[in-house]
Design a protein around this motif. Sequence first.
Motif, PDB file in Angstrom:
ATOM      1  N   HIS A  79      41.181  50.233  42.523  1.00 23.88           N
ATOM      2  CA  HIS A  79      40.737  49.090  43.322  1.00 23.88           C
ATOM      3  C   HIS A  79      40.510  47.871  42.437  1.00 23.88           C
ATOM      4  O   HIS A  79      39.627  47.884  41.586  1.00 23.88           O
ATOM      5  CB  HIS A  79      39.418  49.429  44.033  1.00 23.88           C
ATOM      6  CG  HIS A  79      39.412  50.783  44.678  1.00 23.88           C
ATOM      7  ND1 HIS A  79      40.146  51.076  45.796  1.00 23.88           N
ATOM      8  CD2 HIS A  79      38.780  51.933  44.331  1.00 23.88           C
ATOM      9  CE1 HIS A  79      39.962  52.354  46.136  1.00 23.88           C
ATOM     10  NE2 HIS A  79      39.137  52.896  45.257  1.00 23.88           N
ATOM     11  N   CYS A  80      41.330  46.844  42.635  1.00 16.99           N
ATOM     12  CA  CYS A  80      41.172  45.614  41.842  1.00 16.99           C
ATOM     13  C   CYS A  80      40.245  44.655  42.562  1.00 16.99           C
ATOM     14  O   CYS A  80      40.267  44.548  43.789  1.00 16.99           O
ATOM     15  CB  CYS A  80      42.534  44.960  41.611  1.00 16.99           C
ATOM     16  SG  CYS A  80      42.409  43.356  40.796  1.00 16.99           S
ATOM     17  N   VAL A  81      39.478  43.913  41.802  1.00 18.37           N
ATOM     18  CA  VAL A  81      38.529  42.955  42.376  1.00 18.37           C
ATOM     19  C   VAL A  81      39.263  41.838  43.137  1.00 18.37           C
ATOM     20  O   VAL A  81      38.697  41.218  44.017  1.00 18.37           O
ATOM     21  CB  VAL A  81      37.612  42.393  41.264  1.00 18.37           C
ATOM     22  CG1 VAL A  81      38.368  41.440  40.346  1.00 18.37           C
ATOM     23  CG2 VAL A  81      36.367  41.724  41.839  1.00 18.37           C
ATOM     24  N   THR A  82      40.541  41.610  42.825  1.00 20.92           N
ATOM     25  CA  THR A  82      41.320  40.624  43.581  1.00 20.92           C
ATOM     26  C   THR A  82      41.782  41.187  44.931  1.00 20.92           C
ATOM     27  O   THR A  82      42.619  40.580  45.602  1.00 20.92           O
ATOM     28  CB  THR A  82      42.548  40.126  42.783  1.00 20.92           C
ATOM     29  OG1 THR A  82      43.435  41.224  42.549  1.00 20.92           O
ATOM     30  CG2 THR A  82      42.135  39.513  41.452  1.00 20.92           C
ATOM     31  N   PHE A 160      38.961  47.814  38.876  1.00 16.83           N
ATOM     32  CA  PHE A 160      39.977  48.120  37.862  1.00 16.83           C
ATOM     33  C   PHE A 160      39.856  47.257  36.606  1.00 16.83           C
ATOM     34  O   PHE A 160      40.499  47.560  35.600  1.00 16.83           O
ATOM     35  CB  PHE A 160      41.359  47.984  38.506  1.00 16.83           C
ATOM     36  CG  PHE A 160      42.431  48.835  37.887  1.00 16.83           C
ATOM     37  CD1 PHE A 160      42.163  50.107  37.412  1.00 16.83           C
ATOM     38  CD2 PHE A 160      43.739  48.373  37.797  1.00 16.83           C
ATOM     39  CE1 PHE A 160      43.160  50.894  36.852  1.00 16.83           C
ATOM     40  CE2 PHE A 160      44.744  49.145  37.243  1.00 16.83           C
ATOM     41  CZ  PHE A 160      44.452  50.403  36.777  1.00 16.83           C
ATOM     42  N   TRP A 161      39.052  46.186  36.643  1.00 18.04           N
ATOM     43  CA  TRP A 161      38.910  45.419  35.396  1.00 18.04           C
ATOM     44  C   TRP A 161      38.183  46.236  34.336  1.00 18.04           C
ATOM     45  O   TRP A 161      38.268  45.948  33.146  1.00 18.04           O
ATOM     46  CB  TRP A 161      38.238  44.056  35.641  1.00 18.04           C
ATOM     47  CG  TRP A 161      36.744  44.025  35.611  1.00 18.04           C
ATOM     48  CD1 TRP A 161      35.936  44.081  34.505  1.00 18.04           C
ATOM     49  CD2 TRP A 161      35.855  43.915  36.736  1.00 18.04           C
ATOM     50  NE1 TRP A 161      34.609  44.018  34.872  1.00 18.04           N
ATOM     51  CE2 TRP A 161      34.536  43.908  36.232  1.00 18.04           C
ATOM     52  CE3 TRP A 161      36.047  43.814  38.116  1.00 18.04           C
ATOM     53  CZ2 TRP A 161      33.419  43.814  37.069  1.00 18.04           C
ATOM     54  CZ3 TRP A 161      34.945  43.715  38.940  1.00 18.04           C
ATOM     55  CH2 TRP A 161      33.657  43.710  38.420  1.00 18.04           C
ATOM     56  N   LYS A 162      37.449  47.296  34.775  1.00 18.10           N
ATOM     57  CA  LYS A 162      36.772  48.175  33.814  1.00 18.10           C
ATOM     58  C   LYS A 162      37.767  49.083  33.089  1.00 18.10           C
ATOM     59  O   LYS A 162      37.425  49.703  32.080  1.00 18.10           O
ATOM     60  CB  LYS A 162      35.715  49.022  34.526  1.00 18.10           C
ATOM     61  CG  LYS A 162      34.589  48.230  35.190  1.00 18.10           C
ATOM     62  CD  LYS A 162      33.633  47.640  34.163  1.00 18.10           C
ATOM     63  CE  LYS A 162      32.471  46.912  34.825  1.00 18.10           C
ATOM     64  NZ  LYS A 162      31.554  46.316  33.811  1.00 18.10           N
TER      65      LYS A 162
HETATM   66 MO   LIG Z   1      41.322  42.833  38.382  1.00 18.90          MO
END
Ligand SMILES: [Mo]
Length: 201
Positions: A79-82, A160-162
Amino acid sequence: MSFISRGFRGKRRDAASSSRVPPGQYVVNDFPVLSAGPTPRVAFSEWTFVVEGEIDQPKKWTWEEFRKLPTEEVTKDIHCVTKWTKLDTAWKGVSVDTILEGVETSAEYVMAFSYGGYTTNLPLEDVTGGKAWVAYEFDGQPLHPEHGGPARLLVPHLYFWKSAKWVRGLRLLNKDEPGFWESNGYNMYGDPWREQRYWGD
Ligand SMILES: [Mo]
Ligand SMILES: Nc1nc2c(c(=O)[nH]1)N[C@H]1C(S)=C(S)[C@@H](COP(=O)(O)O)O[C@H]1N2
């Protein structure tokens, strides 16, 4: 009749997948590339992975040594924050539990750091207990450089940025510190199910 039954099937499928899609997310079939800078090209002969920080003896592996560690194959939703979510992504790599085996530390946090300078912070609890991997294959193929190859962190239960691409090591920390995006407005923790996207969420 066939129209009605088609509609019914469609709704059921939506209901089944929506229980896997966090609030505010939509499902994609492609695999978007999101990088804050250029793709670092790391030769396997130069690549190392280190565990450092709050540890008596830092641990370090060459690529050859790292590839001899026991591997796991996992299929996870990401899951991406975007707002994109990709279901059932298939990875192979080394569990962070394996990487931290035998490590004694007072640390409660880690900073993942990457070739190219990217960093991201996580509670130690969120990378242990079968929750995180250093992955080097995606879909049965060596991980493409754009997606973080040679190897990336995979922490699918957080945004997913993690999941730091081109990961180079983990620094064990007693105190939580913001990484790259966390210093620039992203949430310190990043739970997609609680929509912890930005500061204050
Ligand atoms: Mo992201
Ligand atoms: N080193 C590094 N890792 C990174 C990033 C980055 O810019 N640099 N971007 C993060 C973000 S915001 C996302 S959504 C995912 C994107 O991974 P992908 O390009 O494989 O889809 O990588 C994460 N890991």
